[in-house]
Design an enzyme around this catalytic site. Structure first.
Site, PDB file in Angstrom:
ATOM      1  N   ASP A  27       6.791  -6.521  -6.043  1.00 51.72           N
ATOM      2  CA  ASP A  27       7.128  -6.952  -4.688  1.00 51.72           C
ATOM      3  C   ASP A  27       8.608  -6.705  -4.382  1.00 51.72           C
ATOM      4  O   ASP A  27       9.442  -6.686  -5.290  1.00 51.72           O
ATOM      5  CB  ASP A  27       6.802  -8.452  -4.541  1.00 51.72           C
ATOM      6  CG  ASP A  27       6.702  -8.888  -3.095  1.00 51.72           C
ATOM      7  OD1 ASP A  27       6.589  -8.026  -2.203  1.00 51.72           O
ATOM      8  OD2 ASP A  27       6.736 -10.113  -2.849  1.00 51.72           O
ATOM      9  N   HIS A  44       9.085   1.952  -0.867  1.00 52.17           N
ATOM     10  CA  HIS A  44       7.858   2.223  -1.632  1.00 52.17           C
ATOM     11  C   HIS A  44       8.048   3.457  -2.516  1.00 52.17           C
ATOM     12  O   HIS A  44       7.596   3.491  -3.656  1.00 52.17           O
ATOM     13  CB  HIS A  44       6.666   2.418  -0.689  1.00 52.17           C
ATOM     14  CG  HIS A  44       6.359   1.216   0.152  1.00 52.17           C
ATOM     15  ND1 HIS A  44       6.294  -0.055  -0.367  1.00 52.17           N
ATOM     16  CD2 HIS A  44       6.107   1.073   1.487  1.00 52.17           C
ATOM     17  CE1 HIS A  44       6.002  -0.914   0.603  1.00 52.17           C
ATOM     18  NE2 HIS A  44       5.907  -0.252   1.738  1.00 52.17           N
ATOM     19  N   LEU A 138      -1.903   3.399 -24.089  1.00 55.55           N
ATOM     20  CA  LEU A 138      -1.677   2.333 -23.106  1.00 55.55           C
ATOM     21  C   LEU A 138      -2.742   2.424 -22.020  1.00 55.55           C
ATOM     22  O   LEU A 138      -3.018   3.513 -21.510  1.00 55.55           O
ATOM     23  CB  LEU A 138      -0.278   2.511 -22.478  1.00 55.55           C
ATOM     24  CG  LEU A 138       0.067   1.649 -21.259  1.00 55.55           C
ATOM     25  CD1 LEU A 138       0.169   0.160 -21.633  1.00 55.55           C
ATOM     26  CD2 LEU A 138       1.404   2.093 -20.633  1.00 55.55           C
TER      27      LEU A 138
HETATM   28  C1  IPE Z   1       1.699  -8.838  -2.956  1.00 54.76           C
HETATM   29  O1  IPE Z   1       2.816  -8.615  -2.183  1.00 54.76           O
HETATM   30  C2  IPE Z   1       0.867  -7.599  -2.976  1.00 54.76           C
HETATM   31  C3  IPE Z   1       1.422  -6.520  -3.758  1.00 54.76           C
HETATM   32  C4  IPE Z   1       2.501  -6.559  -4.459  1.00 54.76           C
HETATM   33  C5  IPE Z   1       0.667  -5.308  -3.731  1.00 54.76           C
HETATM   34  P1  IPE Z   1       2.860  -9.010  -0.636  1.00 54.76           P
HETATM   35  O2  IPE Z   1       4.217  -8.683  -0.180  1.00 54.76           O
HETATM   36  O3  IPE Z   1       1.727  -8.395   0.086  1.00 54.76           O
HETATM   37  O4  IPE Z   1       2.606 -10.583  -0.693  1.00 54.76           O
HETATM   38  P2  IPE Z   1       3.032 -11.732   0.286  1.00 54.76           P
HETATM   39  O5  IPE Z   1       2.569 -11.347   1.664  1.00 54.76           O
HETATM   40  O6  IPE Z   1       4.515 -11.846   0.202  1.00 54.76           O
HETATM   41  O7  IPE Z   1       2.344 -12.945  -0.253  1.00 54.76           O
HETATM   42  C1  IPE Z   2       5.589  -4.560  -2.339  1.00 59.39           C
HETATM   43  O1  IPE Z   2       6.696  -4.556  -1.519  1.00 59.39           O
HETATM   44  C2  IPE Z   2       4.691  -3.370  -2.127  1.00 59.39           C
HETATM   45  C3  IPE Z   2       3.462  -3.656  -1.371  1.00 59.39           C
HETATM   46  C4  IPE Z   2       3.001  -4.832  -1.082  1.00 59.39           C
HETATM   47  C5  IPE Z   2       2.693  -2.516  -0.913  1.00 59.39           C
HETATM   48  P1  IPE Z   2       6.660  -5.108  -0.048  1.00 59.39           P
HETATM   49  O2  IPE Z   2       6.306  -3.995   0.864  1.00 59.39           O
HETATM   50  O3  IPE Z   2       5.781  -6.301   0.050  1.00 59.39           O
HETATM   51  O4  IPE Z   2       8.180  -5.514   0.158  1.00 59.39           O
HETATM   52  P2  IPE Z   2       8.764  -6.833   0.823  1.00 59.39           P
HETATM   53  O5  IPE Z   2       8.088  -7.998   0.161  1.00 59.39           O
HETATM   54  O6  IPE Z   2       8.426  -6.746   2.270  1.00 59.39           O
HETATM   55  O7  IPE Z   2      10.207  -6.779   0.528  1.00 59.39           O
HETATM   56 MG    MG Z   3       6.120  -8.278  -0.213  1.00 60.29          MG
END
Ligand code: IPE
Ligand code: IPE
Ligand code: MG
Length: 249
Positions: A27, A44, A138
């Site tokens: 995240d 990303h 792995l």
């Molecule tokens: C969780 O992250 C999903 C992934 C890392 C793929 P999100 O950014 O979607 O989660 P929330 O919305 O903060 O809970």
């Molecule tokens: C995690 O990073 C990747 C996915 C959920 C696809 P985010 O896109 O949720 O990044 P933040 O949480 O908005 O910083």
């Molecule tokens: Mg996120």
């Protein structure tokens, strides 16, 4: 280097109990990009480099199973542009990484509702899985279009159908039988769950499987995560006392 244990040495970590299965909620990509005045997709893309570093570090440690949460069912609700960029990056990831994953013996599997993926992404996943199927060092499991509640509901639906058809005795449904209906059938449960970007929640990830996982939350944003951060998470895990509901020995 992140945290006091960030410099933990490889040999020290390997001399102690390694987690057999590490799961990571990757995240913070969006925030990483926004902090730099960049569009979210750049976060990303940078996150893909962190995946490479984390796979390398897991191989170095000798961890057998690494599961990464890449895209949730709830993430389909993001703007079309962002979802499109993520699907494109999936294809790019496969093209860029498949040879190295193969060479390193990394068997890669994708789990989640893959029917929802665009055709091009589905075929990338197919290529990735078949191309790396011989890997034995792995197991790399990538959750894409994954939702734990959906996974559990589907398992219940399949078992109910079997019971209604008279092919399953409801009294045979126990934890082991139920687990066989999940994407993760046959995998060990995660011992260690890591979440980056400081969020203290599980966001519909492996709710059944993390029943007794140790949780490590780091403030590091996923695009900056690397070897030292994985080592710090493992060192944190090794300092925990796991009880599984029992008493201290
Ligand atoms: C969780 O992250 C999903 C992934 C890392 C793929 P999100 O950014 O979607 O989660 P929330 O919305 O903060 O809970
Ligand atoms: C995690 O990073 C990747 C996915 C959920 C696809 P985010 O896109 O949720 O990044 P933040 O949480 O908005 O910083
Ligand atoms: Mg996120």
């Amino acid at each position: 280097m992140s945290g006091a244990s960030g410099g933990a040495q490889l040999a020290d970590l390997q001399a102690r109990n390694l987690p057999r299965h590490v799961a990571v909620i990757m995240d913070g990509n969006g925030r990483w990009a926004t902090e730099r005045g960049l569009p979210r997709w750049r976060g990303h893309r940078e996150g893909m480099r962190a995946v490479r570093r984390t796979v390398e570090a897991a191989l170095e440690l000798g961890i057998e199973n690494l599961t990464l949460y890449a895209f949730s069912v709830e993430n389909w609700s993001r703007p079309e542009e962002e979802v499109g960029a993520l699907m494109h990056l999936l294809k790019e990831f496969v093209e860029r990484e498949i040879d190295e994953l193969c060479r390193q013996g990394v068997r890669t599997r994708v789990f989640g509702d893959r029917e929802r993926l665009p055709a091009a992404a589905q075929s990338s996943v197919q290529v990735l899985e078949s191309g790396t199927a011989a890997g034995t060092r792995l197991n790399l499991n990538v959750a894409i279009s994954y939702g734990s509640r959906d996974e559990i509901a589907s398992a219940a639906r399949r078992l109910a159908t079997l019971a209604a058809e008279g092919r399953l005795d409801p009294s045979d449904i126990d934890v082991a039988r139920f687990s066989e209906e999940l994407y993760t059938a046959g995998w060990p449960d995660p011992d260690l769950l890591v979440r980056t970007s400081g969020e203290m929640r599980v966001s519909n990830f492996m709710l059944w499987q993390i029943a007794y996982a140790e949780i490590h939350v780091t403030p590091v944003l996923w695009p900056e995560f690397g070897r030292d951060d994985l080592f710090a998470a493992v060192a944190d895990y090794q300092g925990r006392e796991r009880r599984f509901g029992g008493v201290t020995s």
